[in-house]
Design an enzyme around this catalytic site. Structure first.
Site, short mmCIF file in Angstrom:
data_model
loop_
_atom_site.label_atom_id
_atom_site.label_comp_id
_atom_site.label_asym_id
_atom_site.label_seq_id
_atom_site.Cartn_x
_atom_site.Cartn_y
_atom_site.Cartn_z
N ASN A 9 0.86 -1.19 0.00
CA ASN A 9 0.00 0.00 0.00
C ASN A 9 0.89 1.23 0.00
OD1 ASN A 9 -1.81 2.04 0.52
ND2 ASN A 9 -2.17 1.45 2.67
N TRP A 10 0.92 1.92 -1.14
CA TRP A 10 1.81 3.08 -1.26
C TRP A 10 1.22 4.34 -0.65
CZ3 TRP A 10 4.04 2.49 -6.98
CH2 TRP A 10 4.86 1.36 -7.01
N LYS A 11 0.00 4.26 -0.15
CA LYS A 11 -0.65 5.42 0.48
C LYS A 11 -0.49 6.66 -0.42
CE LYS A 11 0.39 3.37 4.92
NZ LYS A 11 0.19 3.51 6.35
N HIS A 96 -9.46 0.84 4.94
CA HIS A 96 -8.16 1.00 5.61
C HIS A 96 -8.38 1.88 6.85
CE1 HIS A 96 -4.05 2.28 6.44
NE2 HIS A 96 -3.67 1.21 5.75
N GLU A 98 -6.78 4.23 8.09
CA GLU A 98 -6.60 5.68 7.90
C GLU A 98 -7.88 6.30 7.34
OE1 GLU A 98 -2.95 5.45 5.67
OE2 GLU A 98 -1.89 4.85 7.49
N GLU A 168 -5.34 -5.46 10.37
CA GLU A 168 -4.31 -4.45 10.63
C GLU A 168 -4.61 -3.75 11.95
OE1 GLU A 168 -2.38 -3.16 6.69
OE2 GLU A 168 -4.09 -1.86 7.02
N GLY A 174 2.42 1.78 10.85
CA GLY A 174 3.35 2.89 10.74
C GLY A 174 4.04 3.24 12.04
N SER A 214 3.47 -2.61 10.23
CA SER A 214 4.93 -2.61 10.37
C SER A 214 5.58 -3.92 9.93
CB SER A 214 5.33 -2.24 11.81
OG SER A 214 4.85 -0.94 12.12
N GLY A 235 2.81 -1.30 4.29
CA GLY A 235 2.82 0.13 4.00
C GLY A 235 4.24 0.61 3.73
N GLY A 236 4.85 1.19 4.76
CA GLY A 236 6.17 1.83 4.62
C GLY A 236 7.21 0.99 3.89
C1 PEP Z 1 -0.70 -0.08 5.90
O1 PEP Z 1 -0.68 1.06 5.51
O2 PEP Z 1 -1.62 -0.81 5.53
C2 PEP Z 1 0.37 -0.55 6.79
C3 PEP Z 1 0.26 -1.74 7.32
O3 PEP Z 1 1.42 0.30 7.01
P1 PEP Z 1 2.85 -0.05 7.70
O4 PEP Z 1 3.33 -1.32 7.05
O5 PEP Z 1 3.72 1.13 7.36
O6 PEP Z 1 2.61 -0.22 9.16
#
Ligand code: PEP
Length: 252
Positions: A9-11, A96, A98, A168, A174, A214, A235-236
């Protein structure tokens, strides 16, 4: 046997050229990854070009959200699921955390987005997960089962083939604070039980449940070693081709 899914997920990161550059850098690094489905989710404005440039590769492209509305119409700022399909996306992420936290998504809107994604022929990655307060209050399972039941309400048995659930925990996204493989496994097994009660045990056995929060190259193998963890939503660590490729190419 459930085929794992590793999704990035590049957000709201990357311009069009950065997105294409990362996608093209990823392509050879995951070209032999037949053990899992590889998915990336760039921003809306990069979807068409990334889809075009990845045509013929084993990387699938997802949107990060879609409208609750199935049909085109006067909905300023929205993008319909069928429009995502039209530019070549095969998946869409809905719910998600967010979007639930900051953009007003609720189980009811997540359900409508899920229905819209399915109607458009997309595979829907529906995210669920509790906050730290909810976990500490001992209501994590209630929260997650409510999100599963609400988000998937009204779906037919054949719809379920195109549903992927991503667990999640909000406190792990994050933050660098990953759920332990055991904590994640416990919730994944619970989600599968809820799914079996709600739908059928066959559908529950076939359901792919991803962990997100993470995930990094050095913790993916421990997570994937758990019986009910069928992949990851990253994500990251998905923003750089080499780190995402190391996650895709995990070895248990
Ligand atoms: C996400 O955005 O779905 C996520 C899990 O982010 P991260 O891996 O950065 O925690």
């Amino acid at each position: 046997m459930r085929k794992p899914v590793i999704a990035g997920n590049w957000k709201m990161y990357k311009t069009l050229s950065d997105s294409v550059e990362t996608a093209l850098a990823l392509k050879p690094l995951v070209a032999n990854a037949n053990h899992c489905d590889v998915v990336i989710a760039p921003v809306f404005t990069a979807l068409k070009t990334v889809c075009d440039r990845l045509e013929g590769s084993n990387i699938k492209v997802s949107a990060q959200d879609c409208s609750t509305e199935k049909e085109e119409g006067a909905h300023t700022g929205e993008v319909a699921a069928f429009m995502l399909r039209d530019v070549g996306a095969s998946h869409v992420i809905v719910g998600h955390s967010e979007r639930r936290q900051f953009y007003g998504d609720t189980d009811a809107t997540v359900n409508r987005k899920t229905q819209a994604g399915l109607a458009a022929g997309l595979i829907v990655i529906m995210c669920v997960g509790e906050t730290l307060e909810q976990r500490e209050a001992g209501i994590a399972q209630n929260v997650v089962s409510g999100q599963i039941i609400g988000g998937l309400s009204g779906l037919t048995a054949s719809d379920l083939d195109r549903i992927i659930v991503a667990y999640e925990p909000v406190w792990a996204i994050g933050t660098g604070r990953t759920a332990t493989p055991e904590q994640a496994q416990e919730m994944h097994a619970f989600i599968r039980r809820v799914f079996a009660e709600r739908h059928s045990s066959d559908a529950a056995q076939a359901l792919r449940i991803l962990y997100g929060g993470s995930v990094k190259p050095d913790n993916i193998a421990g997570l994937m070693a758990q019986g009910d963890i069928d992949g990851a939503l990253v994500g990251g660590a998905s923003l750089k081709a080499d780190s995402f490729a190391r996650i895709v190419n995990y070895r248990v």
